[in-house]
Motif scaffolding. Sequence first.
Motif, short mmCIF file in Angstrom:
data_model
loop_
_atom_site.label_atom_id
_atom_site.label_comp_id
_atom_site.label_asym_id
_atom_site.label_seq_id
_atom_site.Cartn_x
_atom_site.Cartn_y
_atom_site.Cartn_z
N ASP A 14 0.83 -1.36 0.04
CA ASP A 14 0.03 0.06 0.17
C ASP A 14 0.84 1.18 -0.16
O ASP A 14 1.03 1.78 0.88
CB ASP A 14 -1.08 -0.01 1.17
CG ASP A 14 -2.05 1.16 1.23
OD1 ASP A 14 -2.04 1.65 0.17
OD2 ASP A 14 -2.38 1.46 2.23
N PRO A 15 1.67 1.39 -1.22
CA PRO A 15 2.53 2.49 -1.13
C PRO A 15 1.88 4.03 -1.13
O PRO A 15 2.34 5.05 -0.64
CB PRO A 15 3.12 2.26 -2.65
CG PRO A 15 2.20 1.73 -3.75
CD PRO A 15 1.38 1.13 -2.47
N PHE A 16 0.43 4.07 -1.27
CA PHE A 16 -0.16 5.68 -1.30
C PHE A 16 -0.77 5.70 0.35
O PHE A 16 -1.39 6.68 0.56
CB PHE A 16 -1.31 5.78 -2.05
CG PHE A 16 -0.76 5.49 -3.56
CD1 PHE A 16 0.07 6.20 -4.25
CD2 PHE A 16 -1.00 4.32 -4.33
CE1 PHE A 16 0.59 6.01 -5.59
CE2 PHE A 16 -0.69 4.02 -5.44
CZ PHE A 16 0.29 5.12 -5.96
N PHE B 92 -5.53 2.54 1.22
CA PHE B 92 -6.19 1.32 0.68
C PHE B 92 -7.36 1.33 1.23
O PHE B 92 -8.56 0.97 0.35
CB PHE B 92 -5.59 -0.04 1.42
CG PHE B 92 -6.36 -1.24 1.29
CD1 PHE B 92 -6.09 -1.82 -0.23
CD2 PHE B 92 -7.11 -1.72 2.05
CE1 PHE B 92 -6.97 -3.05 -0.44
CE2 PHE B 92 -7.71 -3.09 1.78
CZ PHE B 92 -7.48 -3.56 0.65
N TYR C 271 -7.19 -1.21 -3.62
CA TYR C 271 -5.80 -1.68 -3.86
C TYR C 271 -5.17 -0.75 -5.05
O TYR C 271 -5.59 -0.83 -6.08
CB TYR C 271 -5.79 -3.09 -4.26
CG TYR C 271 -4.36 -3.74 -4.49
CD1 TYR C 271 -3.49 -3.87 -3.36
CD2 TYR C 271 -3.80 -4.02 -5.76
CE1 TYR C 271 -2.21 -4.37 -3.43
CE2 TYR C 271 -2.86 -4.47 -5.94
CZ TYR C 271 -1.85 -4.84 -4.70
OH TYR C 271 -0.80 -5.24 -4.87
N LEU C 272 -3.97 -0.20 -4.69
CA LEU C 272 -3.23 0.65 -5.92
C LEU C 272 -4.22 1.77 -6.39
O LEU C 272 -3.81 2.12 -7.46
CB LEU C 272 -2.51 -0.03 -6.64
CG LEU C 272 -1.27 -0.93 -6.21
CD1 LEU C 272 -0.68 -1.72 -7.06
CD2 LEU C 272 -0.20 -0.14 -5.61
N ARG C 273 -5.06 2.20 -5.83
CA ARG C 273 -6.02 3.32 -6.15
C ARG C 273 -6.68 2.77 -7.61
O ARG C 273 -6.67 3.82 -8.42
CB ARG C 273 -5.23 4.64 -6.49
CG ARG C 273 -4.78 5.13 -5.13
CD ARG C 273 -4.01 6.48 -5.35
NE ARG C 273 -3.76 7.08 -4.22
CZ ARG C 273 -2.96 8.15 -4.10
NH1 ARG C 273 -2.71 8.66 -5.20
NH2 ARG C 273 -2.74 8.69 -2.98
N ASN C 274 -6.90 1.84 -7.51
CA ASN C 274 -7.70 1.23 -8.89
C ASN C 274 -8.86 1.92 -9.24
O ASN C 274 -9.65 2.63 -8.46
CB ASN C 274 -7.84 -0.34 -8.94
CG ASN C 274 -9.00 -0.89 -7.84
OD1 ASN C 274 -10.12 -0.87 -8.00
ND2 ASN C 274 -8.46 -1.43 -6.90
N GLU D 212 -7.41 -6.65 -13.85
CA GLU D 212 -6.09 -6.42 -14.19
C GLU D 212 -6.06 -7.36 -15.50
O GLU D 212 -5.56 -6.82 -16.81
CB GLU D 212 -4.77 -6.68 -13.49
CG GLU D 212 -4.54 -5.78 -12.49
CD GLU D 212 -3.77 -6.05 -11.21
OE1 GLU D 212 -3.21 -7.25 -11.26
OE2 GLU D 212 -3.04 -5.30 -10.72
N LEU E 48 -0.86 0.23 -16.95
CA LEU E 48 -1.10 0.70 -15.43
C LEU E 48 -1.83 1.90 -15.49
O LEU E 48 -2.54 2.03 -14.74
CB LEU E 48 0.44 0.74 -14.83
CG LEU E 48 1.06 -0.32 -14.67
CD1 LEU E 48 2.33 -0.12 -13.98
CD2 LEU E 48 0.19 -1.23 -13.51
N THR F 232 -5.59 2.24 -13.41
CA THR F 232 -5.36 3.22 -12.29
C THR F 232 -6.11 4.39 -12.36
O THR F 232 -6.84 4.98 -11.63
CB THR F 232 -4.25 3.38 -11.67
OG1 THR F 232 -3.30 4.12 -12.86
CG2 THR F 232 -3.37 2.19 -11.06
#
Length: 75
Positions: free
Chosen positions: A3-5, A8, A13-16, A30, A64, A68
């Motif tokens: 969760d780099p941002f 969550f 997940y990953l700002r999808n 994906e 990507l 996103t």
Amino acid sequence: MFDPFKDFDARGYLRNVVGEKNLNIVKQLEHDLFTANLADAMAYLSRKKSSLITISSRYTQFCLATFTLGPVATG
């Protein structure tokens, strides 16, 4: 959980683009996105004169960004 941002809970997940938190659903999204955009991506890449590494990098960025942020213009 990666969760780099650090958002969550709020953005998924990953700002999808759909805000999905279930990783199995994210994986399917994906995959579906990858296959849905493959022909467009290959057509775009076939018009470019680039090295294999550059092409691979651009295709990854295209996929990507689409996942996103939503659809990306390729023209």
